[in-house]
Every structure is written in structure tokens, then in C-alpha cells.
Design an enzyme around this catalytic site. Structure first.
Site, short mmCIF file in Angstrom:
data_model
loop_
_atom_site.label_atom_id
_atom_site.label_comp_id
_atom_site.label_asym_id
_atom_site.label_seq_id
_atom_site.Cartn_x
_atom_site.Cartn_y
_atom_site.Cartn_z
N ASP A 1 -23.93 -124.02 -62.97
CA ASP A 1 -25.19 -123.89 -63.70
C ASP A 1 -24.85 -123.77 -65.18
O ASP A 1 -24.53 -122.70 -65.68
CB ASP A 1 -25.95 -122.66 -63.20
CG ASP A 1 -27.23 -122.42 -64.00
OD1 ASP A 1 -27.47 -123.15 -64.99
OD2 ASP A 1 -27.98 -121.50 -63.64
N TYR B 1 -27.64 -115.28 -63.20
CA TYR B 1 -29.03 -115.63 -63.48
C TYR B 1 -29.16 -117.14 -63.41
O TYR B 1 -28.49 -117.87 -64.14
CB TYR B 1 -29.48 -115.13 -64.86
CG TYR B 1 -30.91 -115.53 -65.13
CD1 TYR B 1 -31.97 -114.83 -64.55
CD2 TYR B 1 -31.21 -116.65 -65.92
CE1 TYR B 1 -33.28 -115.22 -64.74
CE2 TYR B 1 -32.53 -117.04 -66.12
CZ TYR B 1 -33.55 -116.32 -65.53
OH TYR B 1 -34.85 -116.72 -65.72
N LYS C 1 -32.10 -126.26 -71.32
CA LYS C 1 -32.07 -125.56 -72.62
C LYS C 1 -31.71 -126.48 -73.80
O LYS C 1 -32.55 -127.25 -74.23
CB LYS C 1 -31.16 -124.33 -72.54
CG LYS C 1 -31.78 -123.24 -71.65
CD LYS C 1 -31.27 -121.85 -71.93
CE LYS C 1 -32.18 -120.81 -71.31
NZ LYS C 1 -31.66 -120.18 -70.09
N TYR D 1 -41.70 -111.61 -69.43
CA TYR D 1 -40.74 -110.51 -69.56
C TYR D 1 -41.18 -109.49 -70.60
O TYR D 1 -40.36 -108.97 -71.36
CB TYR D 1 -39.35 -111.06 -69.93
CG TYR D 1 -38.62 -111.63 -68.72
CD1 TYR D 1 -38.07 -110.77 -67.78
CD2 TYR D 1 -38.50 -112.99 -68.52
CE1 TYR D 1 -37.41 -111.28 -66.66
CE2 TYR D 1 -37.85 -113.51 -67.41
CZ TYR D 1 -37.31 -112.64 -66.47
OH TYR D 1 -36.67 -113.13 -65.38
C1 LIG Z 1 -32.29 -119.94 -68.72
C2 LIG Z 1 -31.45 -120.19 -67.55
C3 LIG Z 1 -31.97 -120.75 -66.37
C4 LIG Z 1 -33.45 -121.00 -66.20
O1 LIG Z 1 -33.94 -121.94 -67.09
P1 LIG Z 1 -35.52 -122.03 -67.35
O2 LIG Z 1 -35.63 -123.19 -68.27
O3 LIG Z 1 -35.91 -120.74 -67.99
O4 LIG Z 1 -36.18 -122.24 -66.06
C5 LIG Z 1 -31.11 -121.06 -65.35
N1 LIG Z 1 -29.80 -120.81 -65.45
C6 LIG Z 1 -29.26 -120.27 -66.55
C7 LIG Z 1 -27.79 -120.06 -66.61
C8 LIG Z 1 -30.06 -119.93 -67.63
O5 LIG Z 1 -29.53 -119.36 -68.71
#
Ligand SMILES: *Cc1c(COP(=O)(O)O)cnc(C)c1O
Length: 422
Positions: free
Chosen positions: A246, A149, A275, A15
Site C-alpha cells: 500500500d 492504516y 494521494k 475525523y
Molecule cells: C490515506 C491512506 C489510505 C486511504 O486513502 P483515502 O484516499 O483516504 O481513501 C490508504 N492507505 C494509506 C497508506 C494511506 O495513507
């Protein structure tokens, strides 16, 4: 060659435009402790973006380091196909225990992967394969929110709605959604209303609805009312399809509760977490599913979930995640967030900015309306950096995601640095 010269000569940064890479004077990090990054030239920065939203417990938490060391001394990796191990098995039990639950469902099974994007791919494939082998073959589509996202792999991008990130890849993506982009609370009502209408209009084609519960991270920390998430849950129940939460960003306490779903008192059918799950120290992720979803795969190899990454259930990540959950319990991390979250909220609402918002340990505001390509955020970031705070704006949006256990003193220093730079 210096690290910076090597970086400029050989690294292709994520990015980051080549122009920015060539000219921006990004710090070279040589250490990290608590909320702070230590740069090569001796400066210290408060890391307001927490290494892309992973640093929930502070850098170098002694218990996380010790857990990682102990696991390395034992074994660092073995495949979890054809054998199993304690960190992977124990973590699955823990995640099931702490997973969100409501009157109709709870999490029952855990499928591991490597990062947020892969946890989303797993969720989508689970939902699709479930319907294909349980009599609803026509359920091949997903619904997602505008501005969503879910990661950068092809499936995760397909359900993504940040146009700036995905437009160029459109020809490869499956068709998902066209609800209007929400900005005000009223728009959110409309966007989710459109989604519910579509769900009710073509229930036979929808394999699942995927959302970031309550907070859309990469869209610019956009927040919507918990009752809209409940309404979506109800709509999924009415047509009997899956709700996929998610929680890659929102989970593990970021919004003040262990899962953002808890703000709406709902449970999804499938949940993605990554994360903060491994304390920001290892790439590691999990996709949780209810018993019903798992039961849809009962049978011989022709019915197994056809997915699995090389480092599935990596013992270092799993051991770390177990320690993260123990630290949350032993150090009463979520209890400690209550006062800090209130402080963040008061602070952001006292600023003279557009759309101040906060939930748990997320605070954000906008400096303009140009979205991801806006430059106002970066202009402020430059000023704030001179005061020892590293921001990573999303265009015109400034956000703060400090460690959940940040000290009050450090937090005040950051808030002050931002307030006085505006
Ligand atoms: C960061 C993120 C992802 C992707 O995770 P990566 O570890 O970067 O592949 C998916 N969903 C959400 C809500 C995110 O914030």
C-alpha cells in the site's frame, strides 16, 4: 452567513469531534500556492500536512493546472467500460514502466479507482478472487501489520491496525491480525517475525500480506527497517502468496524514491497508489498488478475481476497523473529531494523530542506516549500556528510532509517555527 458559520451549522467534518468543530478556530481557505494556504482574513500558512499528504508538487503548479484545463476542454469524463481513452491507456503504460521491479517480478497491469481506500479494496479483492478461481479456495485471510492504516472503507479497515480508528466497527470487520504493537526497532523485528511465523504456520489460508512499506503513515509516521520488508517478501515467496504494498502515502516519491519498496529492492505482487498520484488536485487511484496476477483472471466473464467504480480511470485524474510524472522527470524532483531530505533528517535528530525520525520528505517526532488521543501535538500546533505554520498532529505525534519541491527558504522558516515553539 459567513463560510465559518455555514461550516459550523451544516458540515460534518472528517475525523473531527463535534466539540472541536464547534470551538476550533480553523482558517477559512480562499487560495493556495506552493507550500502555502491563504486564509480569508489575509493570513498565510505553510501547510505542513500537505492537505492530507497529497501536495507533492506545491499548490497550483502551472503545468498541472494547464493539463487539467486542457483535459476539461477535451472531455472531463467518460466511462472506461465499453470504451477507452488516451489518458487512461497512456498512464497505465507509464505506471507499468516506473513500477517497482525485482529479479522475479514487475508490474504489468493497472486497475483504476477513486482514492486510497478503493485502491486497497481492489487489491484485496484481486488477491482473494485470484486464489478462489485458481485452485486455492481456502485462501481467504489477509495478514497485516499492527498500526497499519489502509483506509476507511470496511475491507480497508479490516486490514487496519490503528485501534482508535476501527474499534467501534469491529463487528463488521473480517478477522486479521494480532501481532504486538511495535515501538522500538526490536519490537518491529518481533512484529514482523510473528507475521512470518503465522504465514508459515497457515499458508493454505492466507490470500495475501498487506503492508505500508517502510513508513506507516496514520499510525504516526512509524518507520521500520527495509530488511524487514525484504524478509516479508521472502516469506511470501516461500509459501507462494501475494505481497500487497500500500504505497498510497509512501509512493510517488514521498520517501525519496519513487516507491518505498525500492528502499528494500523488492517488488510486490500488487501495489496501491493514490494521494500524490494526481498532484493533490483530484481524487484518483490505481492498483497495479504483476502479469501472474492478471493471468489468474484469463478467460470468460465468469473469471473477470468483479469490481469497478463509476469514475474508473477518470480522464482528468489520469491526465493529471501523466503530467505529475512528466514534471518529476523535467524538474528532476527526486534528485532535488536528496539535499532537502538530509536537511530534514539533521534537523529532527537535533531536537529534544521523543523518537525523532525522517525518511525522504517525511519527518516526525513524538511529544508523549498517548498516541492518537494525546493532546500535546495539538498544543504545539496552536503555538506554531501563530508563526504561520499549520500542523495536523496525529495525537502526540508531530510530522512534516512538505512538497517535494519546497524551496530551501520556506523549509527553513518552518523548521525554525517548530524548533522555537517546542
Ligand atoms: C490515506 C491512506 C489510505 C486511504 O486513502 P483515502 O484516499 O483516504 O481513501 C490508504 N492507505 C494509506 C497508506 C494511506 O495513507
Amino acid at each position: 452567513m459567513s463560510t465559518r458559520d455555514l461550516d459550523r451549522a451544516f458540515v460534518w467534518r472528517p475525523y473531527t469531534s463535534s466539540e472541536d468543530h464547534a470551538t476550533r478556530d480553523d482558517p477559512v481557505i480562499v487560495g493556495a500556492e506552493g507550500s502555502f494556504l491563504h486564509a480569508e482574513d489575509g493570513t498565510r500558512f505553510f501547510d505542513a500536512s500537505g492537505s492530507w499528504w497529497t501536495n507533492n508538487l506545491g499548490y497550483g503548479h502551472p503545468r498541472l493546472k494547464a493539463a487539467l484545463h486542457a483535459q476539461i476542454d477535451s472531455f472531463a469524463h467518460v466511462a472506461m467500460s465499453g470504451c477507452t481513452h488516451a489518458p487512461g491507456a497512456e498512464l497505465a503504460q507509464r505506471l507499468v514502466e516506473i513500477g517497482p521491479r525485482d529479479a522475479s517480478r514487475a508490474m504489468a497491469r493497472v486497475f483504476y479507482s477513486d482514492d486510497g481506500s478503493t485502491s486497497v479494496e481492489v487489491a484485496l479483492k484481486m488477491a482473494l478472487q485470484y486464489w478462489r478461481q485458481n485452485g486455492r479456495e481456502a485462501r481467504t485471510k489477509f495478514l497485516a501489520l499492527p498500526g497499519a492504516y489502509h483506509g476507511d472503507t470496511i475491507g480497508a479497515m479490516s486490514v487496519g491496525g490503528v485501534d482508535e480508528f476501527v474499534d467501534v466497527f469491529r463487528p463488521l470487520l473480517f478477522d486479521v491480525n494480532d501481532a504486538p504493537q511495535p515501538r522500538t526497532p526490536k519490537d518491529w523485528e518481533r512484529a514482523i517475525g510473528v507475521m512470518i511465523e503465522r504465514l508459515e504456520r497457515e499458508p493454505d489460508s492466507i490470500a495475501g500480506v498487506i503492508v505500508e512499506p517502510i513508513v506507516q503513515g496514520a499510525a504516526g509516521m512509524r518507520m521500520y527497517a527495509p530488511r524487514l520488508l525484504s524478509a516479508l517478501r521472502d516469506a511470501c515467496d516461500r509459501v507462494d502468496t501475494f505481497l500487497i504494498a500500500d504505497e498510497v502515502f509512501t509512493g510517488i516519491g514521498r520517501t525519496g524514491t519513487m516507491w518505498a519498496c525500492e528502499h528494500a529492492a523488492i517488488a510486490p505482487d500488487i501495489l496501491c497508489t493514490a494521494k500524490g498520484l494526481s498532484g493533490g488536485m483530484m481524487p484518483f487511484a490505481a492498483t497495479l498488478a504483476t502479469q501472474r496476477v492478471y493471468d489468474g483472471f484469463a478467460g470468460d466473464t465468469t473469471r473477470a475481476l468483479l469490481h469497478g467504480h463509476t469514475f474508473y480511470g477518470n480522464p482528468l485524474g489520469a491526465r493529471l497523473a501523466l503530467e505529475v510524472l512528466d514534471v518529476y522527470r523535467d524538474e528532476a524532483i527526486l534528485e532535488g529531494v536528496v539535499a532537502k531530505a538530509a536537511r530534514l533528517k539533521t534537523w529532527v535528530h537535533g531536537l529534544d523530542v521523543h523518537r525523532p525520525r525522517a525518511l525522504g520528505m517525511v519527518a516526525a517526532f513524538d511529544l508523549g506516549d498517548e498516541g492518537y488521543h494525546g493532546r500535546r501535538g495539538w498544543a504545539l500546533a496552536e503555538k506554531v500556528r501563530a508563526k504561520g505554520v499549520l500542523l495536523r498532529p496525529l495525537g502526540d505525534t508531530i510530522y512534516l510532509v512538505p512538497p517535494l519541491n519546497v524551496s530551501d527558504e520556506d523549509l527553513e522558516t518552518v523548521l525554525d517555527a517548530i524548533s522555537t515553539s517546542l
